[in-house]
Design an enzyme around this catalytic site. Structure first.
Site, PDB file in Angstrom:
ATOM      1  N   LYS A 237       0.833  -1.206   0.000  1.00 42.22           N
ATOM      2  CA  LYS A 237       0.000   0.000   0.000  1.00 42.22           C
ATOM      3  C   LYS A 237       0.865   1.252   0.000  1.00 42.22           C
ATOM      4  O   LYS A 237       0.650   2.172  -0.789  1.00 42.22           O
ATOM      5  CB  LYS A 237      -0.927   0.005   1.226  1.00 42.22           C
ATOM      6  CG  LYS A 237      -1.889  -1.166   1.250  1.00 42.22           C
ATOM      7  CD  LYS A 237      -2.792  -1.123   2.459  1.00 42.22           C
ATOM      8  CE  LYS A 237      -2.057  -1.291   3.775  1.00 42.22           C
ATOM      9  NZ  LYS A 237      -1.413  -2.596   3.927  1.00 42.22           N
ATOM     10  N   GLU A 454     -15.127 -23.449  -3.009  1.00 44.19           N
ATOM     11  CA  GLU A 454     -15.389 -22.287  -3.865  1.00 44.19           C
ATOM     12  C   GLU A 454     -15.891 -22.730  -5.241  1.00 44.19           C
ATOM     13  O   GLU A 454     -16.782 -22.108  -5.814  1.00 44.19           O
ATOM     14  CB  GLU A 454     -14.141 -21.410  -4.006  1.00 44.19           C
ATOM     15  CG  GLU A 454     -13.628 -20.815  -2.691  1.00 44.19           C
ATOM     16  CD  GLU A 454     -14.671 -20.008  -1.936  1.00 44.19           C
ATOM     17  OE1 GLU A 454     -15.615 -19.472  -2.560  1.00 44.19           O
ATOM     18  OE2 GLU A 454     -14.558 -19.917  -0.697  1.00 44.19           O
ATOM     19  N   HIS A 457     -19.596 -23.321  -5.037  1.00 46.68           N
ATOM     20  CA  HIS A 457     -20.397 -22.101  -5.159  1.00 46.68           C
ATOM     21  C   HIS A 457     -20.537 -21.698  -6.623  1.00 46.68           C
ATOM     22  O   HIS A 457     -21.627 -21.390  -7.102  1.00 46.68           O
ATOM     23  CB  HIS A 457     -19.709 -20.932  -4.440  1.00 46.68           C
ATOM     24  CG  HIS A 457     -19.841 -20.958  -2.946  1.00 46.68           C
ATOM     25  ND1 HIS A 457     -21.031 -21.056  -2.304  1.00 46.68           N
ATOM     26  CD2 HIS A 457     -18.894 -20.858  -1.967  1.00 46.68           C
ATOM     27  CE1 HIS A 457     -20.827 -21.024  -0.984  1.00 46.68           C
ATOM     28  NE2 HIS A 457     -19.533 -20.910  -0.760  1.00 46.68           N
TER      29      HIS A 457
END
Ligand code: ADP
Ligand code: MG
Ligand code: ZN
Length: 662
Positions: A237, A454, A457
């Site tokens: 960042k 995952e 899903h």
């Protein structure tokens, strides 16, 4: 949301005098301080100093007067000071070695009125000494040490806090420049930041604005004032913020949130104002507040010392943000790894309303980061960065930079001319060992489960009619709780949802659990969040939306339970039988849809395997590759659909036959 308003009065202009108050007294008066110390010492010395003279006893002095050896006498409250005659002086000098023979001094015996008579009789000149009100009283004995102690105390307080008088304009040292790091050019570019492609794209707009503000403002457009970079520590960042400044070639004001938090009230706030003033002069430029959570914590939480200061600093920041216009060319960037603790006032529109996620890098991202950091390193031919990237799941940019450095050091220690693969392997092991303690790293077994979960899903979402489109499937953990995620984005804003859409949503949410179930024959804790959402939707369908034929078109929403509609004792305003029926309906909805989910997954089990395998290798599945998988998903045929009627016959017990005796 607007709870900052009640704090505003703190920030009226005259609060400025408040914050310079204590510090200017101490610092502007450096000379006063010195003078006071000297004065205090002087007074104390004067009081304690013994008057000069040869000390003799009172009776001896009287005898000397009697014998005519005294020329004159001065009387004070406590002392009799006599000047001897010349002859007496000579005599006395012979007998003693005391140098102070010019005067003789005795402590006066108070009640001896005869002394004056004696002096009169002997014709000795006598006089009384004038004494000030203070001298001889004990006032100074008390005041002088107190003054000195106070001065010493304030001096040390200043030293300890390390910042006394920093905003005192009279003493021009330590203005904000000292803390705020101003770099005219950071020299960092996007080439130095690898992996976070999405974040870079979003920041592109800011760069363009900083380069050519006119282009945007010509039409009256507003560029965001505040951009918040959010992501786990070490994901780059700070690096990204510097790269934005570098790309736009503008000055970069860098300061960390904790710099702001100082113990002296008001100094942090003054510094914020100062900073913005400076920045406006340098516009276009970037102000970067690193670790924003240090000042931006929700107000009113926590009660430790310095809280007040933090609140004032935060208020100042909010006010400055409202007061400046991004058209002035100043852009505020901030970074945090804990967005959830930030004060909501900071995040509202017009402040840090633009959030950019800086996620943990996936396998490709890690490879690129390794490439960046091995630029300056002599790397052997056997080194394959893609293998290293595959082995370093869960590591962030700073860990990888660290690993490369470690590898170079290892190779040097081993006397090699280049850094080879085994150096990298050993270095990774070292860094991992350090990491395992502080961050979540999935074992291979866990990764396997998450990959199937995952994929489950995603496949169910592809099979049902009304689910949102799947944009990305990832098993890169996202900090807080989520080990992986399936990103679905709605095609349009939704205000209403139909019963079928809600059913499909529940099916999709159950896809993770279902996949685990059919693949491993066992289920994990990983679905708990999914199940919470499923339960929530199902409950609301029954209780609020009237989507259950059995319960009917009623709305027993939570509000009613908790507020005035509820009966004493917290009971909801429906009968126990209804409560039981609601529970059964919720259970029925979820179980029916779960059976459907499992059917879908069983029908697509080959695809499920492939998808999970791809995820385990690449960690992220998106774009065309995802499309090609999703195109192959086979929905259930009509005859395969499970019975989705929500209405279940109530578990009706046959009414008990009347007991014969009654
Ligand atoms: P954060 O501010 O998110 O905690 P930093 O920006 O301070 O992380 O990153 C620390 C160091 O890690 C950087 O100086 C850089 O060397 C390395 N690093 C982190 N992310 C990246 C990245 N995406 N590309 C290249 N280097 C990175
Ligand atoms: Mg940082
Ligand atoms: Zn899930």
């Amino acid at each position: 949301m607007d709870n900052d308003n009640d704090r505003r009065p703190n920030l009226s202009p005259d609060s400025g005098s408040g914050d310079s108050g204590p510090s200017s007294f101490l610092s502007g008066n450096g000379i006063w301080l010195l003078l006071l110390v000297i004065l205090g010492a002087f007074v104390a010395m004067r009081y304690f100093q013994e008057p000069a003279g040869h000390q003799i006893s009172y009776s001896e002095l009287k005898k000397n007067i009697q014998e005519g050896e005294v020329n004159s006498v001065r009387l004070s409250d406590q002392l009799v000071v006599a000047t001897p005659t010349n002859e007496a002086l000579k005599e006395a000098r012979k007998s003693t070695k005391d140098q102070n023979m010019e005067v003789w001094r005795a402590v006066r015996v108070r009640d001896d009125a005869g002394l004056i008579e004696l002096l009169e009789e002997k014709g000795v000149a006598y006089s009384a000494e004038y004494q000030t009100g203070c001298e001889g009283s004990y006032v100074w004995v008390w005041i002088a040490p107190l003054v000195i102690m106070f001065l010493l105390w304030s001096f040390f307080m200043r030293r300890m806090s390390g910042m006394g008088g920093r905003n005192n304009p009279a003493m021009d040292f330590g203005k904000t420049e000292a803390e705020v790091h101003l770099e005219e050019g950071t020299g960092v570019t996007f080439d130095d930041v690898a992996g976070c492609q999405e974040a870079k794209e979003e920041l592109e707009e800011i760069i363009e604005f900083l380069k050519k503000p006119e282009k945007f403002t010509r039409l009256g457009g507003q560029v965001p004032k505040g951009v918040l970079l959010v992501g786990p520590p070490g994901t780059g960042k700070t690096l990204l913020a510097r790269a934005v400044a570098g790309e736009a070639e503008v000055p970069f004001f860098n300061l960390s949130g904790s710099d702001f938090v100082e113990m002296f009230v008001g100094v942090g706030a003054a510094r914020v104002r100062d900073l913005f003033e400076q920045a406006k002069k340098k516009a276009p430029c970037i102000i970067f507040v690193d670790e924003l959570d240090a000042i931006g914590k929700q107000r009113g939480s926590g009660g430790f010392q310095g809280n007040d200061e933090r609140e004032q600093t935060l208020n100042a920041l909010l006010v400055e943000m409202d007061g400046f216009d991004s058209r002035s060319g100043v852009i505020l960037l901030a970074a945090t790894n804990r967005p959830e603790i930030l004060d909501p006032a900071l995040l509202r529109a017009g402040r840090f309303d633009r959030h950019i996620n800086v996620d943990r890098p996936d396998v490709r991202g890690r490879e690129q980061i390794l490439e960046v950091h091995t630029r300056g390193v002599v790397v052997g031919d056997d080194v394959d960065l893609s293998i290293i990237a595959a082995q370093t799941a869960g590591m962030v940019g700073s860990d990888l930079a660290n690993a490369v450095n470690e590898a170079a050091l290892l190779a040097a220690r081993r006397g090699k001319d280049e850094v080879e693969m085994d150096d990298f392997q050993d270095a990774i092991e070292r860094v991992m060992a350090g990491l395992e303690k502080r961050s979540r790293r999935l074992s291979d077994k866990e990764r396997n489960i998450v990959a199937f979960h995952e994929s489950g899903h995603a496949i169910v979402a592809g099979a049902v009619e009304h689910a949102d489109k799947v944009h990305k499937v990832s098993i890169v953990s996202r900090g807080l709780g989520a080990l992986g995620y399936t990103l679905q984005l709605p095609m349009e804003d939704r205000y209403l949802m139909t019963r079928n859409e809600l059913r499909d949503k529940i099916s999709t949410l159950l896809g993770g659990r279902g996949a685990e179930d059919i693949i491993f024959g066992d289920i994990s804790t990983g679905a708990s969040n999914d199940l919470k959402r499923v339960t929530d939707i199902a409950k609301r369908m029954v209780r609020e939306f009237g989507m259950s034929e059995l319960i009917g078109n009623v709305n027993y929403s939570e509000d009613n339970d908790n507020q005035m509609m509820s009966l004493p004792g917290g009971r909801p305003d429906y009968s126990d039988e209804t409560a039981e029926a609601i529970d059964q309906e919720v259970h029925g909805i979820i179980q029916n849809l779960y059976r459907r989910t499992v059917k879908i997954l069983e029908k697509n089990s080959d695809l499920l395997d492939e998808m999970a395998a791809y995820l385990k290798e690449n960690e992220v599945l998106d774009g065309e590759k995802l499309e090609s998988f999703m195109d192959r998903v086979e929905p259930l045929d009509d005859d395969e659909e499970v019975e989705l009627s929500l209405s279940q016959p109530p578990a009706s017990e046959a009414p008990p036959a009347a007991a014969p005796g009654e």
